[in-house]
Design a protein around this motif. Structure first.
Motif, PDB file in Angstrom:
ATOM      1  N   ALA A 189       0.844  -1.196   0.000  1.00  0.00           N
ATOM      2  CA  ALA A 189       0.000   0.000   0.000  1.00  0.00           C
ATOM      3  C   ALA A 189       0.879   1.245   0.000  1.00  0.00           C
ATOM      4  O   ALA A 189       0.590   2.231  -0.694  1.00  0.00           O
ATOM      5  CB  ALA A 189      -0.932   0.005   1.198  1.00  0.00           C
TER       6      ALA A 189
ATOM      7  N   HIS B 219       2.149   1.782  -3.398  1.00  0.00           N
ATOM      8  CA  HIS B 219       1.029   1.537  -4.307  1.00  0.00           C
ATOM      9  C   HIS B 219       1.197   2.159  -5.689  1.00  0.00           C
ATOM     10  O   HIS B 219       0.956   1.498  -6.704  1.00  0.00           O
ATOM     11  CB  HIS B 219      -0.263   2.056  -3.669  1.00  0.00           C
TER      12      HIS B 219
ATOM     13  N   VAL C 222      -4.137  -5.564  -4.363  1.00  0.00           N
ATOM     14  CA  VAL C 222      -3.937  -5.026  -3.009  1.00  0.00           C
ATOM     15  C   VAL C 222      -5.250  -4.444  -2.484  1.00  0.00           C
ATOM     16  O   VAL C 222      -5.619  -4.659  -1.319  1.00  0.00           O
ATOM     17  CB  VAL C 222      -2.817  -3.960  -2.996  1.00  0.00           C
ATOM     18  N   ASN C 223      -5.963  -3.735  -3.337  1.00  0.00           N
ATOM     19  CA  ASN C 223      -7.268  -3.203  -2.931  1.00  0.00           C
ATOM     20  C   ASN C 223      -8.205  -4.328  -2.512  1.00  0.00           C
ATOM     21  O   ASN C 223      -8.910  -4.220  -1.506  1.00  0.00           O
ATOM     22  CB  ASN C 223      -7.906  -2.428  -4.090  1.00  0.00           C
TER      23      ASN C 223
ATOM     24  N   PHE D  70      -7.672  -5.551   1.037  1.00  0.00           N
ATOM     25  CA  PHE D  70      -8.238  -4.720   2.106  1.00  0.00           C
ATOM     26  C   PHE D  70      -9.761  -4.797   2.112  1.00  0.00           C
ATOM     27  O   PHE D  70     -10.386  -4.789   3.180  1.00  0.00           O
ATOM     28  CB  PHE D  70      -7.764  -3.268   1.974  1.00  0.00           C
ATOM     29  N   ASP D  71     -10.368  -4.889   0.939  1.00  0.00           N
ATOM     30  CA  ASP D  71     -11.825  -5.008   0.877  1.00  0.00           C
ATOM     31  C   ASP D  71     -12.309  -6.255   1.622  1.00  0.00           C
ATOM     32  O   ASP D  71     -13.160  -6.177   2.500  1.00  0.00           O
ATOM     33  CB  ASP D  71     -12.288  -5.070  -0.588  1.00  0.00           C
TER      34      ASP D  71
ATOM     35  N   LEU E  21      -1.473   5.148   5.374  1.00  0.00           N
ATOM     36  CA  LEU E  21      -0.969   4.003   4.604  1.00  0.00           C
ATOM     37  C   LEU E  21      -2.086   3.348   3.800  1.00  0.00           C
ATOM     38  O   LEU E  21      -1.989   3.206   2.573  1.00  0.00           O
ATOM     39  CB  LEU E  21      -0.358   2.982   5.568  1.00  0.00           C
TER      40      LEU E  21
ATOM     41  N   SER F  39      -3.924   3.056  -0.762  1.00  0.00           N
ATOM     42  CA  SER F  39      -4.473   1.982  -1.586  1.00  0.00           C
ATOM     43  C   SER F  39      -5.964   2.181  -1.835  1.00  0.00           C
ATOM     44  O   SER F  39      -6.433   2.034  -2.949  1.00  0.00           O
ATOM     45  CB  SER F  39      -4.223   0.637  -0.897  1.00  0.00           C
ATOM     46  N   GLN F  40      -6.683   2.538  -0.793  1.00  0.00           N
ATOM     47  CA  GLN F  40      -8.145   2.577  -0.868  1.00  0.00           C
ATOM     48  C   GLN F  40      -8.701   3.892  -1.405  1.00  0.00           C
ATOM     49  O   GLN F  40      -9.836   3.954  -1.851  1.00  0.00           O
ATOM     50  CB  GLN F  40      -8.759   2.300   0.511  1.00  0.00           C
TER      51      GLN F  40
END
Lengths: 191, 191
Positions: A104, A107, A118-119, A122-123, B164, B168-169
DNA sequence: GTCTATAGGTGGATAGAC
DNA sequence: GTCTATCCACCTATAGAC
């Protein structure tokens, strides 16, 4: 049990990325540690971003599997949160970040496929936490105000940040206090 | 007000490091953006780690100065925490991490001097937060259990982690919720 | 599948003219 | 202080023999 060459390469690569980052390792580093040649690595993973993508998808599968295991073994939401926290302790002790936490940070330098992967990590990860928080609040085990989703994001941020700062401060014991403290905050005061 | 060439170089370098990381930028990147040559950059900063070290010390001075300013302007501990949180919002909007948060991730790849400088940043930073928490609890404005130092570390971790994961998000609005939520947790229930 | 050899590019850093 | 030119080490990736 003997692991395949591919798995061996991925294991070494993952350890390096989690310690030093994606942009600070090369095929030469892996080759030295695995005991093979750079060209041989390219046979297994044609490009560095192919290797990186497999790294992320494998890691995501493993983590989501571990969360599923927690889900099936334990029924208490509080214990699920504690088990969740435990997943991070091992990494902390080896001074490694979460693979996707490290990625991240980097990124913007990743291939598009890696960014998406990577997204996705986290989702899926936050969705699991959100569900634990919701069911825990429903049965009175947990207590918190507002949207569970926001709390899930706050918890994820805290753990990722703890691993991040620990890499500099090397105060892992205190970081463990931080993480356990964070989880216990959600315990219902009445129980 | 015209800034010196050195400051201009540092500004560009800091922005790149906070976006992409220390190991993902080169003198060529800076030269292109500043409009000069690589050799000219080496005249101002002989080596990359010299540049990196100045980056960290300048950043630390600026942040500690900003915290001092908060300290002198405001007397309420709660408002100090809110102002602290505000420091991170600008970075979030530009999708940048805290410089030292990024460097913490890459810590093992840095020169020894840079490693020490990054540690110093977190030390000074957490000491300030600890003092705010202690004085706020003393006058009844804040409420929390246990050591203020541990809470200071938890707050730092949470913000660093929020920056961080946000990279990404890209869910900055929600991350702002996370940060404000975190601060309000410390508000005394009675007030 | 593994190797040696190498291509083609970029990294940080230096020499020396202006 | 700035430039062009260059050094050498390392990068990712490929060619082709075994």
């Amino acid at each position: 049990m003997v692991q395949s060459k591919q798995e061996q390469i991925l294991d070494v690569a993952e350890a390096i990325v989690r310690s030093r980052g994606y942009n600070a390792f090369s095929y030469a580093d892996i080759a030295a540690e695995v005991g093979t040649s750079k060209a041989s690595l390219h046979h297994h993973f044609a490009t560095k971003s192919d290797l990186g993508l497999r790294l992320v998808t494998r890691f995501t599968q493993n983590v989501l599997q571990a969360l599923d295991d927690i889900e099936t073994v334990h029924s208490s939401a509080l214990i699920k949160l504690r088990e969740y926290a435990r997943l991070f302790e091992g990494a902390m002790e080896e001074n490694q970040m979460c693979l996707c936490g490290m990625l991240a940070a980097e990124h913007e330098t990743l291939s598009e496929a890696m960014q998406v992967a990577v997204n996705d990590f986290f989702d899926g990860h936050e969705r699991w936490l959100e569900q634990v928080l919701l069911s825990g609040r429903e049965n009175g085990e947990l207590e918190f105000d507002g949207e569970a989703k926001v709390h899930a994001q706050a918890i994820v941020s805290s753990f990722q940040g703890a691993l991040l700062v620990a890499k500099s401060q090397r105060s892992m014991k205190r970081m463990n206090l931080v993480s356990s403290h964070l989880v216990e905050n959600y315990r219902a005061k009445s129980s």
